[in-house]
Design a protein around this motif. Structure first.
Motif, PDB file in Angstrom:
ATOM      1  N   MET A 117      79.312 -19.287 -62.586  1.00 29.43           N
ATOM      2  CA  MET A 117      80.711 -19.377 -61.959  1.00 29.43           C
ATOM      3  C   MET A 117      81.633 -18.201 -62.610  1.00 29.43           C
ATOM      4  SD  MET A 117      81.624 -23.312 -60.803  1.00 29.43           S
ATOM      5  CE  MET A 117      81.492 -23.900 -62.649  1.00 29.43           C
ATOM      6  N   GLY A 118      81.494 -18.023 -63.719  1.00 31.76           N
ATOM      7  CA  GLY A 118      82.185 -17.266 -64.425  1.00 31.76           C
ATOM      8  C   GLY A 118      82.205 -15.874 -64.237  1.00 31.76           C
ATOM      9  N   GLU A 119      80.756 -15.592 -63.966  1.00 31.16           N
ATOM     10  CA  GLU A 119      80.355 -14.139 -63.679  1.00 31.16           C
ATOM     11  C   GLU A 119      79.878 -13.718 -62.398  1.00 31.16           C
ATOM     12  OE1 GLU A 119      77.458 -12.503 -66.544  1.00 31.16           O
ATOM     13  OE2 GLU A 119      78.216 -13.529 -68.204  1.00 31.16           O
ATOM     14  N   PHE A 178      66.357 -43.078 -63.485  1.00 24.72           N
ATOM     15  CA  PHE A 178      67.868 -42.648 -63.764  1.00 24.72           C
ATOM     16  C   PHE A 178      68.128 -41.403 -62.746  1.00 24.72           C
ATOM     17  CE2 PHE A 178      66.475 -44.396 -67.658  1.00 24.72           C
ATOM     18  CZ  PHE A 178      67.246 -45.450 -68.186  1.00 24.72           C
ATOM     19  N   ASN A 179      69.456 -41.433 -62.309  1.00 18.85           N
ATOM     20  CA  ASN A 179      69.982 -40.493 -61.580  1.00 18.85           C
ATOM     21  C   ASN A 179      71.450 -40.025 -62.115  1.00 18.85           C
ATOM     22  OD1 ASN A 179      67.777 -40.206 -59.442  1.00 18.85           O
ATOM     23  ND2 ASN A 179      68.816 -42.341 -58.918  1.00 18.85           N
ATOM     24  N   ALA A 180      71.871 -38.614 -62.100  1.00 18.91           N
ATOM     25  CA  ALA A 180      73.129 -38.316 -62.433  1.00 18.91           C
ATOM     26  C   ALA A 180      73.432 -36.977 -61.912  1.00 18.91           C
ATOM     27  CB  ALA A 180      72.978 -38.248 -64.133  1.00 18.91           C
ATOM     28  N   ALA A 181      74.710 -36.751 -61.565  1.00 19.44           N
ATOM     29  CA  ALA A 181      75.198 -35.904 -60.799  1.00 19.44           C
ATOM     30  C   ALA A 181      76.702 -35.504 -61.373  1.00 19.44           C
ATOM     31  CB  ALA A 181      75.423 -36.032 -59.564  1.00 19.44           C
ATOM     32  N   ALA A 182      76.772 -34.184 -61.709  1.00 15.28           N
ATOM     33  CA  ALA A 182      78.195 -33.625 -62.282  1.00 15.28           C
ATOM     34  C   ALA A 182      78.714 -32.484 -61.392  1.00 15.28           C
ATOM     35  CB  ALA A 182      77.819 -33.114 -63.610  1.00 15.28           C
ATOM     36  N   VAL A 183      80.018 -32.418 -61.087  1.00 16.91           N
ATOM     37  CA  VAL A 183      80.676 -31.656 -60.223  1.00 16.91           C
ATOM     38  C   VAL A 183      81.518 -30.779 -61.453  1.00 16.91           C
ATOM     39  CG1 VAL A 183      82.346 -31.098 -58.590  1.00 16.91           C
ATOM     40  CG2 VAL A 183      80.651 -32.998 -58.217  1.00 16.91           C
ATOM     41  N   LEU A 184      81.249 -29.416 -61.244  1.00 20.25           N
ATOM     42  CA  LEU A 184      81.855 -28.419 -62.379  1.00 20.25           C
ATOM     43  C   LEU A 184      82.646 -27.411 -61.347  1.00 20.25           C
ATOM     44  CD1 LEU A 184      78.923 -27.423 -64.378  1.00 20.25           C
ATOM     45  CD2 LEU A 184      80.467 -29.411 -64.978  1.00 20.25           C
ATOM     46  N   ARG A 185      83.956 -27.266 -61.820  1.00 16.28           N
ATOM     47  CA  ARG A 185      84.792 -26.183 -61.251  1.00 16.28           C
ATOM     48  C   ARG A 185      85.045 -25.191 -62.356  1.00 16.28           C
ATOM     49  NH1 ARG A 185      86.719 -26.661 -56.144  1.00 16.28           N
ATOM     50  NH2 ARG A 185      88.771 -27.188 -56.407  1.00 16.28           N
ATOM     51  N   GLY A 186      85.191 -23.973 -61.612  1.00 15.51           N
ATOM     52  CA  GLY A 186      85.230 -22.803 -62.301  1.00 15.51           C
ATOM     53  C   GLY A 186      86.799 -22.585 -62.858  1.00 15.51           C
TER      54      GLY A 186
END
Length: 431
Positions: free
Chosen positions: A365-367, A410-418
């Motif tokens: 996201m940064g680049e 096991f399931n996992a989800a993460a939402v990341l924001r720039g």
């Protein structure tokens, strides 16, 4: 704290957060690069770290490829007094933690005494150390077993060694959920920030590339037996025949946004949402990966259409790949969002894999460029995925979804924001 929730839910916190949890530091140990710069540049070049096993003689095993961290000489990075008491996995962890602090511009000695803690993920603990001491026990007798065996093998040892080395006396813990554990550790660190901690070290570094660990992985039945590094791990293709195992991962410095900005920190992005689910026993319902993604988006207050890229779990087995593809098509529509799996250049890193994907998503996201799914020339059209293949894809990204699944359901989800993404509104928006 160990494990992940046994019911579908977004995380519940002790109090409502008034600001975002942001990532200010990244430390990496990966099969295609030691350190975040070497690893990230290798991803953009499409450079794989998968090769024949060198840490032991792999010729007599049906699976002979692995992702090993290259050029790592512990004595060049770790104080000599720590060498006898640490497993290879822990040594990689200490190097990544030091890099994360340096990247964040934080000297732990300057922090208040109880202001910072550590949460890591683990799947196996110090397997290589344990194997060596068991060999000493069997061949020479109990008097030749190291006293350090009492903790060097333990799945919580990385958390302990980081906290001791950097003087971090705040809340600490470890989570055990195999590949999903890295996201769970980051989420637990976010909870600690909401409870008043100033800084948390979180993520996962794993390694069990020794005969004992290798036998266990082979017994799991999911390793590819191909001898071609370029064709051994091909998720979302008709030729998928399992995955390649690797070592390494990433550690992150997580801070409350207001405090990070007050000290002038460079921010890589924020952890906006998270959720965990657990697959039911066979015959009692289907996979719950999609539910994890939906709950994570709700936790972030975002709609599926606001996700710019997905970093997939990418198991490399036909049934598991199909289940993930169906979850993505159901949530975003067929070909509805770019999907990538840069872990094809490292192998699956057990508890270190998901946190490394988080690091990749933040740098992407940064680049403004999504790394490719290496080795995959033609994804199976039945999966209906817009898979990033061939070369990195330049694109504007403000929101990334990272998915992870661990053995056992096991399931996992993460939402990341720039950095440029504004915080979501107070009311969760659902599709």
């Amino acid at each position: 704290m160990t494990g992940t929730p046994s019911t579908d839910r977004a995380p519940a916190d002790d109090r409502v957060a008034t600001s975002r949890a942001v990532v200010t530091g990244i430390g990496v140990a990966a099969p295609n690069g030691l350190g975040r710069h070497a690893w990230w540049n290798a991803l953009l070049r499409g450079e794989s770290g998968i090769r024949p096993i060198s840490r032991f003689d792999g010729e007599r095993y049906p699976a002979r490829l692995a992702g090993e961290v290259p050029g790592f000489v512990a004595e060049e990075h770790i104080p000599s007094r720590l060498i006898p008491q640490t497993d290879h996995m822990t040594r990689l962890t200490l190097v990544a933690a030091a890099e994360a602090f340096e990247d964040a511009g934080v000297d732990p000695a300057d922090l208040p005494e109880y202001a910072a803690g550590v949460v890591t993920a683990s799947s196996a603990g110090g397997f290589e150390f344990g194997q060596r001491e068991l060999e000493a026990l069997w061949s020479r007798g109990g008097q030749y077993v190291s006293a350090y065996q009492s903790f060097a093998w333990f799945y919580a040892v990385n958390t302990g060694q980081i906290s001791i080395r950097h003087g971090l006396r705040g809340p600490s813990g470890v989570l055990v959920a195999e590949q999903a554990g890295g996201l769970d550790a980051i989420a637990q660190a976010r909870r600690q920030l909401r409870r008043g901690m100033r800084l948390m070290v979180c993520g996962g570094i794993d390694s069990s590339l020794c005969p004992w660990g290798w036998a266990a992985q082979i017994a799991g039945g999911s390793l590819s037996t191909s001898d071609d590094p370029a064709r051994a791990y091909l998720p979302f293709t008709a030729g998928a025949r399992g995955h390649v195992a690797g070592e390494g991962g990433a550690l992150l410095i997580l801070e409350e946004e207001g405090a990070a900005r007050a000290r002038g920190a460079r921010i890589h992005g924020s952890v906006a949402g998270y959720a965990a689910t657990f697959d039911p026993p066979a015959g009692r319902g289907g996979p719950r990966l999609r539910a994890a993604a939906e709950l994570a988006l709700a936790d972030a207050g975002l709609r599926p259409g606001e996700v710019d890229v997905v970093f997939a779990d990418a198991a490399g087995r036909r049934a598991a790949d199909r289940a993930e593809a169906e979850a993505l098509a159901g949530l975003f529509g067929p070909y509805g969002v770019p999907v990538t799996a840069p872990k094809t250049m490292t192998g699956r890193l057990s508890s270190g894999g998901a946190s490394l994907d988080v690091a990749a998503a933040l740098l992407a996201m940064g680049e403004g460029v999504a790394p490719a799914t290496a080795g995959v020339d033609r994804p199976d059209p039945d999966y209906r995925l817009d898979l990033v293949t061939g070369a990195p894809r330049p694109m504007r990204m403000n929101t990334a979804l990272v998915l992870a699944r661990g053995r056992g359901g096991f399931n996992a989800a993460a939402v990341l924001r720039g950095v440029e993404a504004a915080p979501a509104g107070p009311e969760p928006a659902r599709s």
